[in-house]
Design a protein around this motif. Structure first.
Motif, PDB file in Angstrom:
ATOM      1  N   CYS A 152     -11.387   7.066  -5.183  1.00  0.00           N
ATOM      2  CA  CYS A 152     -12.765   7.296  -5.620  1.00  0.00           C
ATOM      3  C   CYS A 152     -13.036   8.791  -5.793  1.00  0.00           C
ATOM      4  O   CYS A 152     -13.615   9.214  -6.801  1.00  0.00           O
ATOM      5  CB  CYS A 152     -13.722   6.679  -4.601  1.00  0.00           C
ATOM      6  SG  CYS A 152     -15.472   7.000  -4.918  1.00  0.00           S
TER       7      CYS A 152
ATOM      8  N   ARG B  33       0.826  -1.207   0.000  1.00  0.00           N
ATOM      9  CA  ARG B  33       0.000   0.000   0.000  1.00  0.00           C
ATOM     10  C   ARG B  33       0.866   1.265   0.000  1.00  0.00           C
ATOM     11  O   ARG B  33       0.550   2.261  -0.650  1.00  0.00           O
ATOM     12  CB  ARG B  33      -0.929  -0.006   1.214  1.00  0.00           C
ATOM     13  CG  ARG B  33      -2.112  -0.945   1.068  1.00  0.00           C
ATOM     14  CD  ARG B  33      -3.167  -0.652   2.113  1.00  0.00           C
ATOM     15  NE  ARG B  33      -2.715  -1.004   3.446  1.00  0.00           N
ATOM     16  CZ  ARG B  33      -2.909  -2.179   4.025  1.00  0.00           C
ATOM     17  NH1 ARG B  33      -3.559  -3.117   3.361  1.00  0.00           N
ATOM     18  NH2 ARG B  33      -2.483  -2.421   5.247  1.00  0.00           N
TER      19      ARG B  33
ATOM     20  N   GLU C 248      -8.410   3.884  -0.864  1.00  0.00           N
ATOM     21  CA  GLU C 248      -9.479   3.567  -1.810  1.00  0.00           C
ATOM     22  C   GLU C 248     -10.453   4.738  -1.937  1.00  0.00           C
ATOM     23  O   GLU C 248     -10.879   5.086  -3.042  1.00  0.00           O
ATOM     24  CB  GLU C 248     -10.227   2.318  -1.366  1.00  0.00           C
ATOM     25  CG  GLU C 248      -9.447   1.030  -1.546  1.00  0.00           C
ATOM     26  CD  GLU C 248     -10.288  -0.171  -1.180  1.00  0.00           C
ATOM     27  OE1 GLU C 248     -10.462  -0.412   0.022  1.00  0.00           O
ATOM     28  OE2 GLU C 248     -10.776  -0.839  -2.097  1.00  0.00           O
TER      29      GLU C 248
ATOM     30  N   ARG D 230      -4.381  -0.851  -5.645  1.00  0.00           N
ATOM     31  CA  ARG D 230      -4.994  -0.542  -4.344  1.00  0.00           C
ATOM     32  C   ARG D 230      -6.052  -1.576  -3.980  1.00  0.00           C
ATOM     33  O   ARG D 230      -6.177  -1.977  -2.834  1.00  0.00           O
ATOM     34  CB  ARG D 230      -5.608   0.851  -4.397  1.00  0.00           C
ATOM     35  CG  ARG D 230      -4.612   1.987  -4.224  1.00  0.00           C
ATOM     36  CD  ARG D 230      -5.273   3.316  -4.434  1.00  0.00           C
ATOM     37  NE  ARG D 230      -4.408   4.413  -4.052  1.00  0.00           N
ATOM     38  CZ  ARG D 230      -4.670   5.680  -4.313  1.00  0.00           C
ATOM     39  NH1 ARG D 230      -5.775   5.998  -4.983  1.00  0.00           N
ATOM     40  NH2 ARG D 230      -3.841   6.624  -3.927  1.00  0.00           N
ATOM     41  N   ARG D 231      -6.808  -1.996  -4.978  1.00  0.00           N
ATOM     42  CA  ARG D 231      -7.873  -2.962  -4.707  1.00  0.00           C
ATOM     43  C   ARG D 231      -7.296  -4.295  -4.240  1.00  0.00           C
ATOM     44  O   ARG D 231      -7.822  -4.950  -3.348  1.00  0.00           O
ATOM     45  CB  ARG D 231      -8.706  -3.174  -5.956  1.00  0.00           C
ATOM     46  CG  ARG D 231      -9.933  -4.058  -5.744  1.00  0.00           C
ATOM     47  CD  ARG D 231     -10.638  -4.324  -7.050  1.00  0.00           C
ATOM     48  NE  ARG D 231      -9.785  -5.074  -7.953  1.00  0.00           N
ATOM     49  CZ  ARG D 231      -9.637  -6.395  -7.888  1.00  0.00           C
ATOM     50  NH1 ARG D 231     -10.258  -7.084  -6.956  1.00  0.00           N
ATOM     51  NH2 ARG D 231      -8.855  -7.021  -8.733  1.00  0.00           N
TER      52      ARG D 231
ATOM     53  N   THR E 147      -5.497   2.026  -9.186  1.00  0.00           N
ATOM     54  CA  THR E 147      -6.711   1.551  -8.525  1.00  0.00           C
ATOM     55  C   THR E 147      -6.715   0.036  -8.393  1.00  0.00           C
ATOM     56  O   THR E 147      -7.110  -0.521  -7.355  1.00  0.00           O
ATOM     57  CB  THR E 147      -7.941   1.996  -9.324  1.00  0.00           C
ATOM     58  OG1 THR E 147      -7.934   3.418  -9.418  1.00  0.00           O
ATOM     59  CG2 THR E 147      -9.217   1.547  -8.634  1.00  0.00           C
TER      60      THR E 147
ATOM     61  N   THR F 211     -15.619   1.028  -5.890  1.00  0.00           N
ATOM     62  CA  THR F 211     -15.241   1.387  -4.520  1.00  0.00           C
ATOM     63  C   THR F 211     -16.471   1.502  -3.628  1.00  0.00           C
ATOM     64  O   THR F 211     -16.485   1.004  -2.491  1.00  0.00           O
ATOM     65  CB  THR F 211     -14.469   2.716  -4.515  1.00  0.00           C
ATOM     66  OG1 THR F 211     -13.316   2.605  -5.355  1.00  0.00           O
ATOM     67  CG2 THR F 211     -14.034   3.083  -3.105  1.00  0.00           C
TER      68      THR F 211
ATOM     69  N   ALA G  92      -5.657  -3.664  -0.606  1.00  0.00           N
ATOM     70  CA  ALA G  92      -6.461  -3.064   0.464  1.00  0.00           C
ATOM     71  C   ALA G  92      -7.053  -4.137   1.356  1.00  0.00           C
ATOM     72  O   ALA G  92      -7.523  -5.161   0.889  1.00  0.00           O
ATOM     73  CB  ALA G  92      -7.578  -2.217  -0.136  1.00  0.00           C
TER      74      ALA G  92
END
Length: 412
Positions: free
Chosen positions: A320, A214, A316, A266-267, A263, A385, A270
């Motif tokens: 968004c 992260r 996240e 991150r997904r 993204t 998200t 996370a």
């Protein structure tokens, strides 16, 4: 496991008890029979001493059990009884024991002046089995109690093993579901405790790796978005409109690709985190306000007075918000005002981003159908998200004719 251990102990205990109690039951029966026969033999011998004496009848009456004396001349003294083959065999001078109807007869031969007399003492089955059935019942209850006790002890022992194992399974399921704070409590046998410690070490290592990933994603986002913003400003400052449009399109495509990579990273990295939506939204709006000021855009923001926790990580949620604000900058002319409102909404929060650009068509913002050559990836990121946080995303027309995008998030 508990059931199988209980069955194993029950079977083992039953076999041991059968091997122990069956011989004991037979021994009890043999002891009872021997005692009854010994008492009958003693009674017969006590009568045999008085054979030939004048008080033989009195000696027979003193015996508290059926006694018959077969005299040499064919007469009898005492209880009536048939002269069986065993009696005739005993008349030859042999003392014997024979089975008869309802019990056993003890035959003792005794010599008298007139010949050989036979003293018969009858032992009924009830005397032969006196106390045996009660002893057998006591042994059966004892065996049953020992089996039940063994099962209870086995169940307690199995529970001491299965309870920590069940706890390990629950922790592993929580870790698989994304709850990286789950830890096992070491307990049970040493082997199970060792597995629990290993699982906790693995969970901690996974958490460390995800934190590092992260941080790398955040650093990547920071390093890439700042140059992209500068490229966008440089493209807008070009004097040739066609060249500016061409460079702007390339910058848009590059920004969408970078946003997609960030993204997705991150997904994947996370966890099931939460954050203060008011703080995150405020920070991202301040970041975009620099570009808005350069483009002459008026930005209004409305945030709650206190913290507003939502069931989504800060990174996240920041991605968004960036996607929603970047969509306004990418699809509206310069100078178009925008507003950002965040307010509580059971059971979480509602983020609303509006612009005042006329001619809004909702279909143009759907993925794959957006205008200006865009793929609509930014709104798709925002939608995923919001849905991952237990909410959703809706698109409608604002009061000024522009777009209104609402993203709902659940509370943690």
């Amino acid at each position: 496991m508990r059931r199988w251990l209980a069955l194993l102990v029950a079977a083992t205990t039953s076999l041991v008890l059968i091997a122990l109690l069956v011989p004991m039951a037979l021994l009890i029966r043999a002891v009872a029979e021997n005692g009854a026969m010994s008492r009958a033999t003693a009674a017969a011998e006590s009568v045999a001493v008085d054979v030939g004496a004048p008080d033989l009848t009195l000696a027979v009456e003193r015996i508290s059990r059926p006694v018959t004396v077969f005299l040499p001349g064919g007469g009898t003294v005492g209880a009536q009884a048939a002269e069986s083959d065993a009696v005739r065999l005993a008349a030859t001078g042999r003392s014997v024991t024979a089975e008869t109807s309802g019990g056993r007869e003890v035959l003792v031969s005794a010599q008298s002046p007139d010949g050989t007399a036979v003293i018969r003492v009858f032992v009924p089955d009830a005397e032969l089995m006196r106390g045996v059935r009660e002893a057998w019942a006591a042994l059966a209850l004892l065996g049953l109690g020992l089996v039940v006790l063994g099962i209870v002890l086995a169940d307690r022992l199995a529970l001491a093993v299965t309870r920590p194992v069940d706890g390990l399974a629950r922790v592993s399921h929580r870790l698989a579901g994304g709850d990286l704070s789950a830890r096992a409590e070491p307990g049970g046998p040493p082997e199970v405790r060792s597995v629990a410690l290993a699982l906790n070490h693995l969970a901690g290592r996974i958490d460390e790796l995800l934190v590092a990933e992260r941080e790398s994603v955040a650093d990547l986002s920071h390093r890439l978005r700042t140059p992209l913003t500068g490229l966008r400003l440089d493209a807008e400052s070009l004097r040739d409109p066609e060249e500016a449009a061409r460079v702007q399109a390339r910058v848009d495509a590059l920004e969408r690709a970078v946003s997609s990579v960030i993204t997705e990273a991150r997904r994947r990295s996370a966890g099931r985190d939460s954050c203060d939506a008011a703080q995150v939204v405020g920070e991202r709006v301040r970041f975009w306000s620099v570009l808005a000021e350069d483009q002459g855009r008026e930005v209004s923001i409305s945030l709650p007075d206190g913290p507003l926790p939502v069931a989504v990580g800060a990174e996240e949620l920041a991605a968004c918000v960036d996607a929603l604000l970047g969509n306004v900058f990418a699809h509206t002319p310069e100078g178009v005002s925008m507003s950002v409102r965040l307010r509580p909404r059971p059971p979480g929060a509602l983020l609303t981003v509006e612009d005042s650009s006329p001619g809004f068509e909702p279909a143009l913002l759907e993925r794959g159908n957006s205008g200006g050559g865009s793929t609509g990836l930014g709104l798709d990121i925002a939608r995923r998200t919001a849905e991952s946080a237990g909410g959703g995303l809706t698109i409608s027309r604002s009061r000024d004719g522009g777009a209104r995008v609402e993203a709902a998030f659940s509370s943690p």
